[in-house]
Design an enzyme around this catalytic site. Structure first.
Site, short mmCIF file in Angstrom:
data_model
loop_
_atom_site.label_atom_id
_atom_site.label_comp_id
_atom_site.label_asym_id
_atom_site.label_seq_id
_atom_site.Cartn_x
_atom_site.Cartn_y
_atom_site.Cartn_z
N LYS A 77 0.82 -1.21 0.00
CA LYS A 77 0.00 0.00 0.00
C LYS A 77 0.85 1.26 0.00
O LYS A 77 0.36 2.35 -0.21
CB LYS A 77 -0.91 0.00 1.22
CG LYS A 77 -2.10 -0.94 1.04
CD LYS A 77 -2.93 -1.06 2.28
CE LYS A 77 -4.08 -2.03 2.03
NZ LYS A 77 -4.68 -2.53 3.24
N1 LIG Z 1 -0.91 -8.44 -4.18
C1 LIG Z 1 -2.05 -9.06 -3.96
N2 LIG Z 1 -2.54 -9.93 -4.87
C2 LIG Z 1 -3.73 -10.56 -4.68
N3 LIG Z 1 -4.49 -10.40 -3.57
C3 LIG Z 1 -4.05 -9.55 -2.62
C4 LIG Z 1 -2.82 -8.83 -2.77
N4 LIG Z 1 -2.65 -8.06 -1.67
C5 LIG Z 1 -3.72 -8.27 -0.89
N5 LIG Z 1 -4.55 -9.16 -1.43
C6 LIG Z 1 -5.80 -9.71 -0.87
O1 LIG Z 1 -6.77 -8.69 -0.80
C7 LIG Z 1 -7.59 -8.89 0.36
C8 LIG Z 1 -7.64 -7.62 1.16
O2 LIG Z 1 -6.33 -7.30 1.49
P1 LIG Z 1 -5.84 -6.24 2.51
O3 LIG Z 1 -6.79 -5.14 2.66
O4 LIG Z 1 -5.42 -6.91 3.75
O5 LIG Z 1 -4.61 -5.69 1.67
P2 LIG Z 1 -3.07 -5.79 1.97
O6 LIG Z 1 -2.37 -5.02 0.93
O7 LIG Z 1 -2.69 -7.23 2.12
O8 LIG Z 1 -3.04 -5.02 3.34
P3 LIG Z 1 -1.94 -4.95 4.43
O9 LIG Z 1 -0.67 -4.56 3.72
O10 LIG Z 1 -2.47 -3.92 5.34
O11 LIG Z 1 -1.90 -6.31 5.01
C9 LIG Z 1 -6.97 -10.06 1.11
O12 LIG Z 1 -7.68 -11.24 0.79
C10 LIG Z 1 -5.57 -10.14 0.57
O13 LIG Z 1 -5.08 -11.45 0.63
#
Ligand SMILES: Nc1ncnc2c1ncn2[C@@H]1O[C@H](COP(=O)(O)OP(=O)(O)OP(=O)(O)O)[C@@H](O)[C@H]1O
Length: 535
Positions: free
Chosen positions: A283
């Protein structure tokens, strides 16, 4: 949400090719009539391409089975919560055209849909486990846990809790509570060996003992894993589709389902979208947020199609990127088509899809109108302080001209209407300065009138204003007028384009279109006539 602990000692077996595993039920998969699928992001920042794709797969899973798409905000880790993130996630889903059927804004029968508002549900669930003896209070201090971790690292072992508080008697527990010692609740896990039939990765077996996991933190908030399982159960979720990084946490979740005596939903882990250097999208990167693509002017459907190019999931025989309508994407989606390897995005595909989408839009009257109006808005806002009333009237509000420019530029030159704001296209909007033209024509001499009239005739009579036809016709005219190409072309170029040297006149006329070219040529001719009259 925090990334789950990764561990190299996991024994993960996946047999992707074995359909007996991939399609076996092994869970409550067929027990619910209504498919209920949730997207559960943490409000730790904006939605990025990875999380949007996961949201979209969840949406497709729900919609392809006439089910319900649910948005649940997982904000149990209050320390990582970012102000405004929940709103921006909801806005982005709306913008992308995949709004939830149930969620914080729309509500639903299983709310609230923000975990911090569901604390009473988790406390009830904890009570159930404590009463069953499946969970127990733990009073170990942060210091003790730190020492355990240090010890394990020294012994080159994977740190894990030693389950010390399991053996506390009721009296000891009450005494510690009365002393005000902070405590957490842990799940008693005796058997860490778990297996499940993942809808994407096939049969998976993991045996990794991390020590009894915490369910309720000292601040009264549930841990991510606990809240996740309790909510999925109470919200009657039938399918959990989430990023592959949650594989390693699944045994913990399954242990919880067993402790409650609940059926787990069908589980599907999705391959991650990676950065070009192979790392997980973060992020903190600015150029992967949904908002970034929104601001750049990509259509939501283009972005969704782009995301489907890594990870599979959609049945297609096309060997090149195709921008499908949303309804078709939904129809084509099936978990069995999702790949089990993470992938990187190919930004050039985004451009291909965007161009394809816009060209298709130009093929319908309604789409053309929408695109033209959008482009008018963009150019007006960008140039409003720069263009004269004449220019505003002659280009910006001239739908026919804008439509011509789009048709000229889209096949090879641009992939978004926003590209037309680039410096290289200024000549389309800014007309050569009248005083400069008058000076130029005066200096150049008497042949200018003949050249401009010849130019007008060519442009008026050409069937097609394509580069080669115009170029050939102008050369012919230049030769027959005996003025010579070297004098002929610079005059036309100057009155159309403001410079004597530059692109071929045929290219300029083809870019401006017949109407705008005639206008500029006539405008210059009028200057000669006026000065002649005045002279
Ligand atoms: N790069 C990615 N590719 C595919 N799915 C993703 C990816 N990053 C996150 N997700 C999925 O999107 C959903 C929501 O993710 P989330 O909001 O936790 O994002 P995140 O980037 O993993 O956040 P954080 O960095 O705060 O853990 C979860 O099921 C997570 O596994």
């Amino acid at each position: 949400m925090a990334l789950p602990m990764r561990n190299t000692v996991f024994r993960i077996f996946w047999r992707k090719g074995l359909s007996c595993c991939r399609f076996s039920t092994g869970s409550s998969y067929f027990q619910h009539d209504l498919v209920r699928v949730r997207f559960a992001p943490s409000p730790t920042g904006y939605l990025h391409l990875g999380s949007l794709r996961t949201a979209f797969y969840n949406y497709c899973q729900a919609k392809s089975r006439k089910g319900v798409f649910i948005l649940r905000i997982e904000d149990t880790d209050q320390t990582r919560k970012v102000e405004g993130a929940t709103e921006s996630i909801m806005d982005d889903l709306d913008w992308a055209g995949i709004p939830p059927d149930e969620g914080p804004l729309v509500g639903g029968n299983y709310g609230p849909y923000i975990q911090s508002e569901r604390k009473h549900i988790y406390l009830d669930a904890i009570e159930t486990l404590l009463k069953k003896g499946a969970a127990y209070p733990c009073f170990c201090s942060e210091n003790r846990l730190k020492l355990l971790r240090k010890e394990a690292t020294r012994r080159k072992e994977i740190p894990k809790y030693d389950n010390k508080c399991r053996s506390l008697s009721t009296d000891e527990i009450e005494e510690k509570k009365s002393q005000g010692i902070p405590w957490v609740v842990r799940l008693r896990v005796d058997d860490w060996s778990q297996s499940w039939d993942d809808k994407v990765y096939g049969h998976i077996v993991i045996n990794h003992n991390e020590g009894d996991p915490v369910l309720l933190k000292a601040d009264g908030y549930p841990t991510y894993h606990f809240a996740n399982v309790v909510d999925d159960h109470h919200m009657k979720i039938t399918h959990v589709l989430r990023g592959e990084e949650w594989h390693s946490s699944t045994p913990k979740h399954l242990a919880l389902y067993q402790a409650f005596g609940w059926d787990p939903p069908a589980l599907a882990h999705l391959p991650l979208i990676l950065n070009p250097n192979g790392t997980k999208l973060s992020k903190r990167q600015g150029d992967i947020g949904v908002d970034y693509f929104k601001r750049k002017g990509y259509a939501p459907l283009v972005l969704l199609n782009y995301l489907t190019l890594t990870g599979g999931g959609f049945k297609t025989s096309a060997t090149y990127p195709v921008c499908f309508p949303l309804e078709q994407l939904i129809q084509k989606f099936h978990l069995k088509n999702v790949t089990s390897h993470s992938g990187r995005l190919g930004p050039h595909n985004l451009e291909i899809l965007s161009r394809q989408y816009l060209l298709a839009k130009l093929e319908t009257k309604e789409g053309e109108k929408e695109l033209v109006q959008h482009t008018i808005g963009l150019i007006r806002d960008h140039y409003k302080n720069r263009l004269s009333d004449e220019e505003l009237g002659k280009h910006i509000y001239d739908e026919e001209h804008i439509c011509y420019v789009l048709k000229w530029a889209l096949p090879e030159r641009i992939t978004r209407p926003e590209d037309l704001l680039g410096e290289q296209f200024i000549f389309l909007w800014e007309m050569p300065d009248k005083t400069d033209i008058a000076d130029f024509l005066e200096k150049t001499g008497a042949d200018c009138g003949i050249i401009l009239n010849a130019g007008l005739e060519v442009v008026k009579t050409m069937e097609q204003v394509d580069v080669e036809s115009i170029h050939t016709a102008l050369i012919k005219k230049a030769k027959s007028s005996k003025i010579g190409v070297n004098k002929f072309m610079p005059v036309l170029r100057y009155v159309l384009f403001s410079t004597v040297e530059g692109p071929r006149v045929g290219e300029i006329i083809s870019a401006l279109g017949r109407k705008q070219s005639l206008y500029r040529l006539q405008r210059a001719l009028d200057l000669i006539d006026t000065s002649a009259v005045q002279g």
